[in-house]
Design a protein around this motif. Sequence first.
Motif, PDB file in Angstrom:
ATOM      1  N   THR A   1       0.817  -1.213   0.000  1.00  0.00           N
ATOM      2  CA  THR A   1       0.000   0.000   0.000  1.00  0.00           C
ATOM      3  C   THR A   1       0.849   1.261   0.000  1.00  0.00           C
ATOM      4  OG1 THR A   1      -1.813  -1.096   1.167  1.00  0.00           O
ATOM      5  CG2 THR A   1      -1.714   1.279   1.344  1.00  0.00           C
ATOM      6  N   LEU A   2       1.992   1.208   0.678  1.00  0.00           N
ATOM      7  CA  LEU A   2       2.784   2.424   0.913  1.00  0.00           C
ATOM      8  C   LEU A   2       3.889   2.658  -0.104  1.00  0.00           C
ATOM      9  CD1 LEU A   2       3.315   2.221   4.787  1.00  0.00           C
ATOM     10  CD2 LEU A   2       1.518   3.437   3.537  1.00  0.00           C
ATOM     11  N   THR A   3       4.361   1.612  -0.767  1.00  0.00           N
ATOM     12  CA  THR A   3       5.609   1.737  -1.522  1.00  0.00           C
ATOM     13  C   THR A   3       5.465   1.400  -2.996  1.00  0.00           C
ATOM     14  OG1 THR A   3       6.249  -0.555  -1.051  1.00  0.00           O
ATOM     15  CG2 THR A   3       6.957   1.121   0.528  1.00  0.00           C
ATOM     16  N   GLY A   4       6.391   1.937  -3.765  1.00  0.00           N
ATOM     17  CA  GLY A   4       6.579   1.563  -5.162  1.00  0.00           C
ATOM     18  C   GLY A   4       7.988   1.051  -5.350  1.00  0.00           C
ATOM     19  N   GLU A   5       8.283   0.606  -6.545  1.00  0.00           N
ATOM     20  CA  GLU A   5       9.608   0.072  -6.855  1.00  0.00           C
ATOM     21  C   GLU A   5      10.687   1.092  -6.509  1.00  0.00           C
ATOM     22  OE1 GLU A   5      11.779  -3.257  -8.461  1.00  0.00           O
ATOM     23  OE2 GLU A   5       9.602  -3.017  -8.350  1.00  0.00           O
ATOM     24  N   GLY A   6      11.692   0.661  -5.718  1.00  0.00           N
ATOM     25  CA  GLY A   6      12.808   1.522  -5.382  1.00  0.00           C
ATOM     26  C   GLY A   6      12.594   2.407  -4.176  1.00  0.00           C
ATOM     27  N   ASP A   7      11.411   2.362  -3.579  1.00  0.00           N
ATOM     28  CA  ASP A   7      11.185   3.138  -2.364  1.00  0.00           C
ATOM     29  C   ASP A   7      11.921   2.497  -1.191  1.00  0.00           C
ATOM     30  OD1 ASP A   7       9.703   5.105  -3.537  1.00  0.00           O
ATOM     31  OD2 ASP A   7       7.755   4.251  -3.017  1.00  0.00           O
ATOM     32  N   GLU A   8      12.012   3.246  -0.096  1.00  0.00           N
ATOM     33  CA  GLU A   8      12.790   2.808   1.056  1.00  0.00           C
ATOM     34  C   GLU A   8      11.944   2.770   2.319  1.00  0.00           C
ATOM     35  OE1 GLU A   8      15.866   5.729   1.292  1.00  0.00           O
ATOM     36  OE2 GLU A   8      16.841   5.093  -0.567  1.00  0.00           O
ATOM     37  N   VAL A   9      12.265   1.829   3.196  1.00  0.00           N
ATOM     38  CA  VAL A   9      11.718   1.811   4.553  1.00  0.00           C
ATOM     39  C   VAL A   9      12.869   1.575   5.515  1.00  0.00           C
ATOM     40  CG1 VAL A   9       9.438   0.974   3.851  1.00  0.00           C
ATOM     41  CG2 VAL A   9      11.197  -0.670   4.526  1.00  0.00           C
ATOM     42  N   LEU A  10      12.769   2.130   6.703  1.00  0.00           N
ATOM     43  CA  LEU A  10      13.808   1.982   7.711  1.00  0.00           C
ATOM     44  C   LEU A  10      13.458   0.821   8.638  1.00  0.00           C
ATOM     45  CD1 LEU A  10      14.525   4.749   6.563  1.00  0.00           C
ATOM     46  CD2 LEU A  10      14.884   5.580   8.892  1.00  0.00           C
ATOM     47  N   LEU A  11      14.377  -0.131   8.756  1.00  0.00           N
ATOM     48  CA  LEU A  11      14.198  -1.286   9.626  1.00  0.00           C
ATOM     49  C   LEU A  11      15.331  -1.313  10.657  1.00  0.00           C
ATOM     50  CD1 LEU A  11      13.395  -4.254   7.164  1.00  0.00           C
ATOM     51  CD2 LEU A  11      11.790  -2.707   8.295  1.00  0.00           C
ATOM     52  N   PRO A  12      15.024  -1.217  11.961  1.00  0.00           N
ATOM     53  CA  PRO A  12      16.079  -1.347  12.967  1.00  0.00           C
ATOM     54  C   PRO A  12      16.730  -2.722  12.910  1.00  0.00           C
ATOM     55  CG  PRO A  12      14.106  -0.368  13.924  1.00  0.00           C
ATOM     56  CD  PRO A  12      13.724  -0.859  12.557  1.00  0.00           C
ATOM     57  N   THR A  13      18.031  -2.743  13.133  1.00  0.00           N
ATOM     58  CA  THR A  13      18.764  -4.014  13.169  1.00  0.00           C
ATOM     59  C   THR A  13      19.191  -4.327  14.592  1.00  0.00           C
ATOM     60  OG1 THR A  13      20.844  -2.846  12.694  1.00  0.00           O
ATOM     61  CG2 THR A  13      19.636  -3.763  10.830  1.00  0.00           C
ATOM     62  N   PRO A  14      19.167  -5.607  14.998  1.00  0.00           N
ATOM     63  CA  PRO A  14      18.773  -6.757  14.188  1.00  0.00           C
ATOM     64  C   PRO A  14      17.286  -6.700  13.818  1.00  0.00           C
ATOM     65  CG  PRO A  14      19.063  -7.409  16.476  1.00  0.00           C
ATOM     66  CD  PRO A  14      19.559  -6.005  16.370  1.00  0.00           C
ATOM     67  N   TRP A  15      16.978  -7.078  12.584  1.00  0.00           N
ATOM     68  CA  TRP A  15      15.607  -6.970  12.103  1.00  0.00           C
ATOM     69  C   TRP A  15      14.928  -8.340  12.057  1.00  0.00           C
ATOM     70  CZ3 TRP A  15      17.956  -4.363   7.263  1.00  0.00           C
ATOM     71  CH2 TRP A  15      18.699  -5.274   6.517  1.00  0.00           C
ATOM     72  N   TYR A  16      13.592  -8.300  11.982  1.00  0.00           N
ATOM     73  CA  TYR A  16      12.814  -9.524  11.794  1.00  0.00           C
ATOM     74  C   TYR A  16      12.983  -9.950  10.345  1.00  0.00           C
ATOM     75  CZ  TYR A  16       8.639 -12.483  11.283  1.00  0.00           C
ATOM     76  OH  TYR A  16       7.767 -13.517  10.997  1.00  0.00           O
ATOM     77  N   PHE A  17      13.519 -11.146  10.127  1.00  0.00           N
ATOM     78  CA  PHE A  17      13.960 -11.535   8.789  1.00  0.00           C
ATOM     79  C   PHE A  17      12.840 -11.535   7.753  1.00  0.00           C
ATOM     80  CE2 PHE A  17      14.009 -15.429  11.539  1.00  0.00           C
ATOM     81  CZ  PHE A  17      12.812 -15.999  11.121  1.00  0.00           C
ATOM     82  N   ASN A  18      11.606 -11.878   8.135  1.00  0.00           N
ATOM     83  CA  ASN A  18      10.531 -11.882   7.138  1.00  0.00           C
ATOM     84  C   ASN A  18      10.204 -10.481   6.643  1.00  0.00           C
ATOM     85  OD1 ASN A  18       8.653 -14.691   8.493  1.00  0.00           O
ATOM     86  ND2 ASN A  18      10.163 -14.650   6.863  1.00  0.00           N
ATOM     87  N   HIS A  19      10.399  -9.471   7.484  1.00  0.00           N
ATOM     88  CA  HIS A  19      10.222  -8.093   7.015  1.00  0.00           C
ATOM     89  C   HIS A  19      11.243  -7.782   5.918  1.00  0.00           C
ATOM     90  CE1 HIS A  19       8.091  -6.547  10.934  1.00  0.00           C
ATOM     91  NE2 HIS A  19       7.343  -7.372  10.212  1.00  0.00           N
ATOM     92  N   LYS A  20      12.479  -8.157   6.164  1.00  0.00           N
ATOM     93  CA  LYS A  20      13.523  -7.908   5.157  1.00  0.00           C
ATOM     94  C   LYS A  20      13.252  -8.712   3.885  1.00  0.00           C
ATOM     95  CE  LYS A  20      17.661  -6.634   3.581  1.00  0.00           C
ATOM     96  NZ  LYS A  20      17.900  -7.506   2.423  1.00  0.00           N
ATOM     97  N   MET A  21      12.804  -9.947   4.024  1.00  0.00           N
ATOM     98  CA  MET A  21      12.556 -10.783   2.853  1.00  0.00           C
ATOM     99  C   MET A  21      11.468 -10.175   1.967  1.00  0.00           C
ATOM    100  SD  MET A  21      12.752 -14.579   4.616  1.00  0.00           S
ATOM    101  CE  MET A  21      12.471 -15.490   3.080  1.00  0.00           C
ATOM    102  N   TRP A  22      10.397  -9.667   2.597  1.00  0.00           N
ATOM    103  CA  TRP A  22       9.324  -9.086   1.777  1.00  0.00           C
ATOM    104  C   TRP A  22       9.816  -7.832   1.059  1.00  0.00           C
ATOM    105  CZ3 TRP A  22       5.183 -10.851  -0.381  1.00  0.00           C
ATOM    106  CH2 TRP A  22       4.325  -9.951  -1.019  1.00  0.00           C
TER     107      TRP A  22
END
Length: 390
Positions: free
Chosen positions: A110-131
């Motif tokens: 809903t929020l993003t298009g190709e090449g957009d960015e989101v900030l994920l704190p590390t260590p991150w939940y791996f499924n968030h990174k995978m999607w």
Amino acid sequence: MTTRTAATFPPPVPEAYRWLDGVEFPAERPLINVSQAAPVAPPPPPMLDAMAEIVRGDPGAHLYGPVLGLPALRAEVASQWSANYGGSIRNTQVAITSGCNQAFCAVMETLTGEGDEVLLPTPWYFNHKMWCDMSGITAVPLLTGTGLLPYPEVARSLITDRTRAVVLVTPNNPGGVEYPASLVRGFYDLAREFGLKLIVDETYRDFHSQSGAPHDLFTDPDWHDTLIQLYSYSKSYRLTGHRVGAVVASQSTLAEVEKFLDTVAICPNQLGQRAALWGMQNLGQWLAGERAEILDRRAAIEESFPRLAAKGWELLGVGAYFACVTHPFDIPSNELAPLLVKEAGILLLPGTMFQPDSHPEGKKQLRIAFANIDRAGITELFDRLERLAL
């Protein structure tokens, strides 16, 4: 050609389970599985009885339903959340999803298009990174500091004209850390300043050590302009296999989410939704007992950890279902974790599964998921780790 799925890494939990192939565990040293945060016990007997009645007596439990979920369950979430958080949430600001992972995926689409960015704190939940990888979204690592806490001012320095959201998981997976309400508010204010969305994944909220609301964001009458909250019924009511989660967001956001959900699953699991509704209405005391048990396991880890600290281990964070630790051995965690299966009968996940390859700290970190081991199991786990000599 690189396909969407080839753009990311293999699922970590199935990969870890392959380390068990060909390994035998003697009766006197059975496997201690602290790899996954999913309860292995079924729902409590009263809920099972209610579900059996639903299966036989509610024809709607076997049919397609509304894409955004069972109206009664959406209403219950809105009512309980409004009371618990001290805010105002309408039924139309709640959607039910096929688990919290699908909630995250739907919101990202809903929020993003190709090449957009989101900030994920590390260590991150791996499924968030995978999607993010599979969707063409750049997951920007947000380094955490002392106590595995992210900081808004660090996030500020990472925001670009392609940034669309900041994602927080609290209590955290994999770190176990509970983000203070003031910190969550700081990220909310930052997101609002830049016109971003703040996504707060509260999958483990029901096991928070703090009584009362973990943050005050819903008290803002305009919360829906900035905040998107994710929730899961898998842990709270042991409905893992029934896949029921929730999104709380603006009505306009959910109108876009509906397109994704209709295309992917048509509707959430009907039996699971009805079970979740029954649980919310009838299992408050039982859930309080589950929370007390998890908090006792957390206390057991904190009380026992000095034994490992004396051997060079460090406890980075603990809470909800997780403890994040550093190990003292001269071997990277992605090699240590498979070795622990053979040498100690312990299955856990290495920190490399929760960090970018460029972050060396992942090689020293391990995640312990203690959802399925009690105090006695924790004692045995620590006994085995204390005896390690690699």
